[in-house]
Write a protein that holds these residues in place. Sequence first.
Motif, mmCIF file in Angstrom:
data_model
loop_
_atom_site.group_PDB
_atom_site.id
_atom_site.type_symbol
_atom_site.label_atom_id
_atom_site.label_comp_id
_atom_site.label_asym_id
_atom_site.label_seq_id
_atom_site.Cartn_x
_atom_site.Cartn_y
_atom_site.Cartn_z
ATOM 1 N N TYR A 167 8.290 -8.104 -16.349
ATOM 2 C CA TYR A 167 7.937 -6.771 -15.860
ATOM 3 C C TYR A 167 8.596 -5.697 -16.736
ATOM 4 O O TYR A 167 9.213 -4.760 -16.248
ATOM 5 C CB TYR A 167 8.392 -6.614 -14.411
ATOM 6 C CG TYR A 167 7.729 -7.600 -13.474
ATOM 7 C CD1 TYR A 167 6.447 -7.384 -12.987
ATOM 8 C CD2 TYR A 167 8.398 -8.760 -13.072
ATOM 9 C CE1 TYR A 167 5.830 -8.290 -12.132
ATOM 10 C CE2 TYR A 167 7.794 -9.677 -12.213
ATOM 11 C CZ TYR A 167 6.511 -9.433 -11.752
ATOM 12 O OH TYR A 167 5.915 -10.336 -10.906
ATOM 13 N N PHE A 224 8.414 -1.739 -16.185
ATOM 14 C CA PHE A 224 9.119 -1.009 -15.140
ATOM 15 C C PHE A 224 10.529 -0.655 -15.631
ATOM 16 O O PHE A 224 11.433 -1.491 -15.621
ATOM 17 C CB PHE A 224 9.222 -1.846 -13.856
ATOM 18 C CG PHE A 224 7.945 -1.962 -13.086
ATOM 19 C CD1 PHE A 224 7.215 -0.835 -12.739
ATOM 20 C CD2 PHE A 224 7.464 -3.201 -12.692
ATOM 21 C CE1 PHE A 224 6.027 -0.937 -12.028
ATOM 22 C CE2 PHE A 224 6.288 -3.315 -11.976
ATOM 23 C CZ PHE A 224 5.558 -2.187 -11.640
ATOM 24 N N ASP A 250 12.927 1.307 -14.386
ATOM 25 C CA ASP A 250 13.989 1.245 -13.379
ATOM 26 C C ASP A 250 14.477 -0.189 -13.184
ATOM 27 O O ASP A 250 15.663 -0.437 -13.009
ATOM 28 C CB ASP A 250 13.489 1.792 -12.037
ATOM 29 C CG ASP A 250 13.195 3.281 -12.090
ATOM 30 O OD1 ASP A 250 13.675 3.926 -13.040
ATOM 31 O OD2 ASP A 250 12.496 3.793 -11.205
ATOM 32 N N GLN A 282 11.424 0.493 -4.326
ATOM 33 C CA GLN A 282 10.899 1.310 -5.419
ATOM 34 C C GLN A 282 9.571 0.765 -5.929
ATOM 35 O O GLN A 282 8.621 1.520 -6.165
ATOM 36 C CB GLN A 282 11.898 1.361 -6.574
ATOM 37 C CG GLN A 282 13.100 2.266 -6.335
ATOM 38 C CD GLN A 282 14.052 2.242 -7.514
ATOM 39 O OE1 GLN A 282 13.643 2.066 -8.654
ATOM 40 N NE2 GLN A 282 15.335 2.401 -7.234
ATOM 41 N N MET A 283 9.516 -0.558 -6.108
ATOM 42 C CA MET A 283 8.285 -1.170 -6.607
ATOM 43 C C MET A 283 7.140 -0.983 -5.598
ATOM 44 O O MET A 283 5.998 -0.754 -5.973
ATOM 45 C CB MET A 283 8.497 -2.655 -6.889
ATOM 46 C CG MET A 283 9.493 -2.970 -7.997
ATOM 47 S SD MET A 283 9.092 -2.177 -9.589
ATOM 48 C CE MET A 283 10.318 -0.844 -9.629
ATOM 49 N N GLN A 343 6.865 1.495 -3.449
ATOM 50 C CA GLN A 343 6.490 2.909 -3.444
ATOM 51 C C GLN A 343 5.651 3.288 -4.664
ATOM 52 O O GLN A 343 4.817 4.184 -4.601
ATOM 53 C CB GLN A 343 7.746 3.772 -3.372
ATOM 54 C CG GLN A 343 8.444 3.698 -2.016
ATOM 55 C CD GLN A 343 9.798 4.373 -2.001
ATOM 56 O OE1 GLN A 343 10.422 4.568 -3.049
ATOM 57 N NE2 GLN A 343 10.260 4.725 -0.814
ATOM 58 N N LYS A 344 5.867 2.584 -5.788
ATOM 59 C CA LYS A 344 5.095 2.851 -6.996
ATOM 60 C C LYS A 344 3.687 2.249 -6.920
ATOM 61 O O LYS A 344 2.813 2.585 -7.709
ATOM 62 C CB LYS A 344 5.820 2.274 -8.222
ATOM 63 C CG LYS A 344 7.061 3.044 -8.650
ATOM 64 C CD LYS A 344 7.756 2.301 -9.783
ATOM 65 C CE LYS A 344 9.033 3.016 -10.226
ATOM 66 N NZ LYS A 344 8.778 4.189 -11.033
ATOM 67 N N SER A 345 3.497 1.337 -5.986
ATOM 68 C CA SER A 345 2.217 0.646 -5.865
ATOM 69 C C SER A 345 1.241 1.479 -5.035
ATOM 70 O O SER A 345 1.565 2.568 -4.563
ATOM 71 C CB SER A 345 2.416 -0.718 -5.197
ATOM 72 O OG SER A 345 2.720 -0.545 -3.817
ATOM 73 N N LYS A 346 0.062 0.914 -4.816
ATOM 74 C CA LYS A 346 -0.953 1.602 -4.029
ATOM 75 C C LYS A 346 -1.021 1.058 -2.604
ATOM 76 O O LYS A 346 -2.055 1.138 -1.938
ATOM 77 C CB LYS A 346 -2.310 1.457 -4.711
ATOM 78 C CG LYS A 346 -2.367 2.145 -6.078
ATOM 79 C CD LYS A 346 -3.729 1.967 -6.727
ATOM 80 C CE LYS A 346 -3.762 2.658 -8.084
ATOM 81 N NZ LYS A 346 -5.075 2.494 -8.747
#
Length: 217
Positions: free
Chosen positions: A58, A61, A63, A170-171, A173-176
């Motif tokens: 990954y 990403f 962060d 965080q991951m 929240q970054k997703s849909k």
Amino acid sequence: MSTINYQELMQPVLGFLGCETPQAWLDEALNNLELLMQDHVNCEKKAAGTAMNLMFRYSFFTDLQVKLAQLVREEMLHYEQVLELMTKRGQAWQALSAGRYAAILRKEIRTYEPEALIDVLIIGAFVEARSCERFYALAALVDEELGRYYRYLLKSESRHFEDYLALALQMAQKSKMKDPEEDIQQRIAHIREVEKQLILSLDDTFRFHSGVPAKVA
């Protein structure tokens, strides 16, 4: 120099886990300290490898990269430190088969993204939290040198568990995802129950993260 309040440090860890380590496991650990240390050193190396693999898989990403790089460094430092302790005690490194713990937890990882990554991070949080809880429980029972080292590990292990949880959120929240926080809480609750059963059920193989030692006839 400030004194660490270990009980306060452990409150989030104990609140996160579904159970504490059974006394039967602690009793077995005291009778098998060399085996425990051997598996501990393997766990540190595996933890570093897992974090490194996530960094490569990954890499987009940012962060994730920063936190995992720090974790890799710390896990490898602990790996070296445990090896030094083993050498000091006249204990040679030996190959050791893995227990059931990590393999069964990995079966819970969903097969699609970003849910797969989120599950990996949540499982990482549980592994670190359980390690921390066991170091804390063992510290008062083992010899002074080993107990001092286990207490030294508590601060970093407790931070690792919190880092993994924060990264999972965080991951998400970054997703849909429609409701990332609800998804996270549902997955935590589910994996907590799986982890709890691994710790409280009978286990034929004694390892650092094993369950209640099964009595061998």
